[in-house]
Design a protein around this motif. Sequence first.
Motif, mmCIF file in Angstrom:
data_model
loop_
_atom_site.group_PDB
_atom_site.id
_atom_site.type_symbol
_atom_site.label_atom_id
_atom_site.label_comp_id
_atom_site.label_asym_id
_atom_site.label_seq_id
_atom_site.Cartn_x
_atom_site.Cartn_y
_atom_site.Cartn_z
ATOM 1 N N ALA A 1 0.838 -1.202 0.000
ATOM 2 C CA ALA A 1 0.000 0.000 0.000
ATOM 3 C C ALA A 1 0.872 1.251 0.000
ATOM 4 C CB ALA A 1 -0.933 -0.007 1.209
ATOM 5 N N ALA A 2 2.030 1.172 0.667
ATOM 6 C CA ALA A 2 2.930 2.316 0.732
ATOM 7 C C ALA A 2 3.482 2.674 -0.645
ATOM 8 C CB ALA A 2 4.075 2.023 1.697
ATOM 9 N N PHE A 3 3.517 1.713 -1.573
ATOM 10 C CA PHE A 3 4.072 1.950 -2.908
ATOM 11 C C PHE A 3 2.994 2.228 -3.957
ATOM 12 C CE2 PHE A 3 7.728 -0.352 -1.114
ATOM 13 C CZ PHE A 3 8.746 0.499 -1.503
ATOM 14 N N ALA A 4 1.736 1.991 -3.644
ATOM 15 C CA ALA A 4 0.672 2.152 -4.638
ATOM 16 C C ALA A 4 0.597 3.609 -5.104
ATOM 17 C CB ALA A 4 -0.657 1.708 -4.049
ATOM 18 N N PRO A 5 0.370 3.898 -6.388
ATOM 19 C CA PRO A 5 0.170 2.903 -7.437
ATOM 20 C C PRO A 5 1.496 2.401 -8.007
ATOM 21 C CG PRO A 5 -0.116 5.106 -8.338
ATOM 22 C CD PRO A 5 0.177 5.263 -6.877
ATOM 23 N N TYR A 6 1.605 1.074 -8.118
ATOM 24 C CA TYR A 6 2.762 0.448 -8.754
ATOM 25 C C TYR A 6 2.207 -0.523 -9.792
ATOM 26 C CZ TYR A 6 1.632 -3.472 -5.691
ATOM 27 O OH TYR A 6 0.984 -4.488 -5.053
ATOM 28 N N ASN A 7 3.071 -1.257 -10.437
ATOM 29 C CA ASN A 7 2.600 -2.150 -11.500
ATOM 30 C C ASN A 7 3.172 -3.542 -11.334
ATOM 31 O OD1 ASN A 7 5.117 -2.644 -13.338
ATOM 32 N ND2 ASN A 7 5.155 -0.453 -12.847
ATOM 33 N N ALA A 8 2.509 -4.503 -11.931
ATOM 34 C CA ALA A 8 3.069 -5.837 -12.172
ATOM 35 C C ALA A 8 2.830 -6.103 -13.650
ATOM 36 C CB ALA A 8 2.387 -6.884 -11.307
ATOM 37 N N ILE A 9 3.912 -6.441 -14.352
ATOM 38 C CA ILE A 9 3.789 -6.651 -15.799
ATOM 39 C C ILE A 9 4.093 -8.101 -16.146
ATOM 40 C CG2 ILE A 9 4.376 -4.249 -16.321
ATOM 41 C CD1 ILE A 9 7.167 -5.233 -17.223
ATOM 42 N N ILE A 10 3.568 -8.523 -17.264
ATOM 43 C CA ILE A 10 3.923 -9.822 -17.833
ATOM 44 C C ILE A 10 4.711 -9.532 -19.104
ATOM 45 C CG2 ILE A 10 3.086 -11.993 -18.806
ATOM 46 C CD1 ILE A 10 0.598 -11.697 -17.070
ATOM 47 N N VAL A 11 5.943 -10.038 -19.149
ATOM 48 C CA VAL A 11 6.842 -9.789 -20.278
ATOM 49 C C VAL A 11 6.943 -11.039 -21.143
ATOM 50 C CG1 VAL A 11 9.211 -9.250 -20.960
ATOM 51 C CG2 VAL A 11 8.181 -8.093 -18.987
ATOM 52 N N GLU A 12 6.692 -10.824 -22.429
ATOM 53 C CA GLU A 12 6.880 -11.884 -23.432
ATOM 54 C C GLU A 12 8.323 -11.765 -23.926
ATOM 55 O OE1 GLU A 12 3.907 -12.676 -26.878
ATOM 56 O OE2 GLU A 12 5.326 -11.155 -27.560
ATOM 57 N N LEU A 13 9.118 -12.808 -23.745
ATOM 58 C CA LEU A 13 10.523 -12.742 -24.111
ATOM 59 C C LEU A 13 10.702 -12.711 -25.625
ATOM 60 C CD1 LEU A 13 12.182 -15.268 -21.622
ATOM 61 C CD2 LEU A 13 11.956 -12.771 -21.423
ATOM 62 N N ASP B 1 13.243 -13.701 -27.278
ATOM 63 C CA ASP B 1 13.890 -14.943 -27.715
ATOM 64 C C ASP B 1 12.953 -16.135 -27.666
ATOM 65 O OD1 ASP B 1 16.710 -13.774 -27.635
ATOM 66 O OD2 ASP B 1 16.037 -13.500 -25.578
ATOM 67 N N ALA B 2 11.877 -16.028 -26.935
ATOM 68 C CA ALA B 2 10.978 -17.164 -26.718
ATOM 69 C C ALA B 2 9.589 -16.622 -26.414
ATOM 70 C CB ALA B 2 11.492 -18.027 -25.570
ATOM 71 N N PRO B 3 8.848 -16.187 -27.461
ATOM 72 C CA PRO B 3 7.566 -15.518 -27.217
ATOM 73 C C PRO B 3 6.549 -16.355 -26.452
ATOM 74 C CG PRO B 3 8.297 -15.183 -29.477
ATOM 75 C CD PRO B 3 9.221 -16.189 -28.863
ATOM 76 N N HIS B 4 6.750 -17.670 -26.389
ATOM 77 C CA HIS B 4 5.815 -18.489 -25.616
ATOM 78 C C HIS B 4 6.143 -18.457 -24.129
ATOM 79 C CE1 HIS B 4 9.219 -21.168 -26.162
ATOM 80 N NE2 HIS B 4 8.737 -21.958 -25.232
ATOM 81 N N ILE B 5 7.253 -17.815 -23.756
ATOM 82 C CA ILE B 5 7.629 -17.723 -22.348
ATOM 83 C C ILE B 5 7.369 -16.306 -21.866
ATOM 84 C CG2 ILE B 5 9.572 -17.766 -20.730
ATOM 85 C CD1 ILE B 5 10.621 -20.160 -22.267
#
Length: 154
Positions: free
Chosen positions: A88-100, A102-106
């Motif tokens: 809560a002390a850091f909000a707003p923050y983010n969590a992202i999902i990164v598609e690599l 070298d390996a777009p399925h990862i």
Amino acid sequence: MADATDNTSTGLLTPTPDDDGAPFWDYAAQHELRVQACANPECGRLRFPPRPCCPHCQSFDSEWRQMSGHGRIWSYVVPHPPLLPAYAAFAPYNAIIVELADAPHIRLVGNLVTSADAPLNSIDPDRIRIGARVQVVFTEVDGITLPRWVLERP
Ligand code: ZN
């Protein structure tokens, strides 16, 4: 690959590597982003999260291949309260999902920040776009090196 541990000094969650995932964190400590790959020469496919057996050919032989560290934001969230007090002390923050790249399925989960050691909330959530190119950076938090992500074109 790891259980989350409530870190007593920062209140933030850090991984507790297990046997299969330990090499990922060992390489991260050397500032290398590596992904487990099947070592069967007739297969060789990358897999994530780490596990003992290849899901494609059932080989138990594996190796760790270095990735370029480039990727794209595949998705993201900006968590809203109620949150654990440390978050809560850091909000707003983010969590992202990164598609690599070298390996777009990862896809790896992480945080988008302005630099390796910047705070969790260092980037304005309005600047986050799906598809944006990102680059891995590494920071040490309480003895463990974490991969994080920065925009290639800030
Ligand atoms: Zn295989």
